[in-house]
Enzyme design. Structure first.
Site, PDB file in Angstrom:
ATOM      1  N   LYS A   9      18.043   4.290 -16.963  1.00 55.03           N
ATOM      2  CA  LYS A   9      19.154   3.559 -16.837  1.00 55.03           C
ATOM      3  C   LYS A   9      20.389   4.044 -18.089  1.00 55.03           C
ATOM      4  CE  LYS A   9      17.763  -0.163 -13.953  1.00 55.03           C
ATOM      5  NZ  LYS A   9      17.039  -1.294 -13.754  1.00 55.03           N
ATOM      6  N   TYR A  49      21.978  -0.919  -4.896  1.00 55.92           N
ATOM      7  CA  TYR A  49      21.178  -1.381  -5.434  1.00 55.92           C
ATOM      8  C   TYR A  49      21.661  -2.943  -3.992  1.00 55.92           C
ATOM      9  CZ  TYR A  49      19.391  -0.705 -10.107  1.00 55.92           C
ATOM     10  OH  TYR A  49      18.528  -0.386 -10.923  1.00 55.92           O
ATOM     11  N   ASN A 112      16.246  -3.065 -18.216  1.00 52.69           N
ATOM     12  CA  ASN A 112      14.820  -2.926 -18.417  1.00 52.69           C
ATOM     13  C   ASN A 112      14.585  -1.210 -18.388  1.00 52.69           C
ATOM     14  OD1 ASN A 112      14.775  -2.476 -15.569  1.00 52.69           O
ATOM     15  ND2 ASN A 112      14.396  -4.186 -14.716  1.00 52.69           N
ATOM     16  N   HIS A 115      14.047   2.540 -13.524  1.00 55.26           N
ATOM     17  CA  HIS A 115      14.182   1.721 -11.764  1.00 55.26           C
ATOM     18  C   HIS A 115      12.826   2.867 -11.563  1.00 55.26           C
ATOM     19  CE1 HIS A 115      14.607   0.943  -7.475  1.00 55.26           C
ATOM     20  NE2 HIS A 115      14.662   2.509  -7.832  1.00 55.26           N
ATOM     21  N   GLU A 126      16.127   6.854  -1.664  1.00 57.66           N
ATOM     22  CA  GLU A 126      16.923   7.280  -3.282  1.00 57.66           C
ATOM     23  C   GLU A 126      17.101   8.442  -3.257  1.00 57.66           C
ATOM     24  OE1 GLU A 126      15.181   2.766  -4.427  1.00 57.66           O
ATOM     25  OE2 GLU A 126      13.760   4.438  -5.494  1.00 57.66           O
TER      26      GLU A 126
HETATM   27  P1  CMP Z   1      15.352  -2.089 -10.711  1.00 58.48           P
HETATM   28  O1  CMP Z   1      13.863  -1.699 -10.989  1.00 58.48           O
HETATM   29  O2  CMP Z   1      16.551  -1.066 -11.203  1.00 58.48           O
HETATM   30  O3  CMP Z   1      15.742  -2.966  -8.909  1.00 58.48           O
HETATM   31  C1  CMP Z   1      17.001  -3.594  -9.465  1.00 58.48           C
HETATM   32  C2  CMP Z   1      17.069  -4.232 -11.252  1.00 58.48           C
HETATM   33  O4  CMP Z   1      17.882  -5.340 -11.077  1.00 58.48           O
HETATM   34  C3  CMP Z   1      16.106  -4.835 -12.092  1.00 58.48           C
HETATM   35  O5  CMP Z   1      15.650  -3.226 -11.897  1.00 58.48           O
HETATM   36  C4  CMP Z   1      16.654  -5.370 -12.720  1.00 58.48           C
HETATM   37  O6  CMP Z   1      17.661  -4.353 -13.605  1.00 58.48           O
HETATM   38  C5  CMP Z   1      17.649  -6.188 -12.179  1.00 58.48           C
HETATM   39  N1  CMP Z   1      16.752  -7.373 -12.272  1.00 58.48           N
HETATM   40  C6  CMP Z   1      15.863  -7.837 -11.092  1.00 58.48           C
HETATM   41  N2  CMP Z   1      15.618  -8.977 -11.384  1.00 58.48           N
HETATM   42  C7  CMP Z   1      15.876  -9.638 -11.587  1.00 58.48           C
HETATM   43  C8  CMP Z   1      16.411 -11.049 -12.370  1.00 58.48           C
HETATM   44  N3  CMP Z   1      15.542 -11.854 -11.928  1.00 58.48           N
HETATM   45  N4  CMP Z   1      17.333 -10.761 -13.548  1.00 58.48           N
HETATM   46  C9  CMP Z   1      18.158  -9.911 -13.993  1.00 58.48           C
HETATM   47  N5  CMP Z   1      18.106  -8.684 -13.475  1.00 58.48           N
HETATM   48  C10 CMP Z   1      17.140  -8.757 -11.870  1.00 58.48           C
END
Ligand code: CMP
Length: 147
Positions: A9, A49, A112, A115, A126
């Protein structure tokens, strides 16, 4: 052999840690068979998403993903989907163990940094969303016995 999709990201490039994250995949023995830097557009982010539409973190997630370039890749290896999810670590901040990519580099659930596909069907979806067949390069190095 399995293929999985990984997206680093915007925070990864902004924090200059792309090499550190990539090296974890290489050290594990995963094979990079496609890699590109791109600035996603809104349609691509919304499609990627789509399953999270309506959740409270959906809009901030779109905003973050659109905030800068990302690195998209396809990794190949034995049980690559599970192996990469383990290397990445859990999504939630309170579960990210040190030693995992998220555990070592992410300080917030929303930001985070990585992905990774969570199943064979999402990996296929994907991979097709981000890559054309001609962008995937199959190569051999004679090292398969180690991995
Ligand atoms: P990712 O694996 O990219 O898939 C969906 C994304 O949504 C996840 O990583 C986080 O960046 C975000 N995400 C998922 N769960 C939460 C949550 N409970 N609160 C905030 N962000 C979330």
């Amino acid at each position: 052999m399995e293929r999985t999709f990984v997206m680093l990201k915007p925070g990864v490039l902004q924090r200059r840690i792309a090499g550190e994250v990539l090296s974890r995949f290489e050290r594990k023995g995963l094979k990079i068979i496609a890699l590109k830097l791109l600035k996603m557009n809104k349609t691509l982010v919304e499609t990627h998403y789509a399953e999270h539409k309506g959740k409270d973190f959906y809009e901030p997630l779109l905003e973050y993903t659109l905030s800068g370039p990302i690195i998209a890749m396809i990794l190949e290896g034995m049980e690559a989907i599970t192996v990469v999810r383990r290397l990445a670590g859990p999504t939630n901040l309170d579960e990210m163990a040190p030693g995992t990519i998220r555990g070592d580099f992410a300080a917030r659930t929303r930001l985070n940094i990585i992905h990774a596909s969570d199943s064979i069907s999402s990996a296929e979806r994907e991979i097709n969303l981000f890559f054309k067949p001609e962008e995937i390069i199959e190569w051999e190095d004679g090292n398969q016995q180690w991995f």
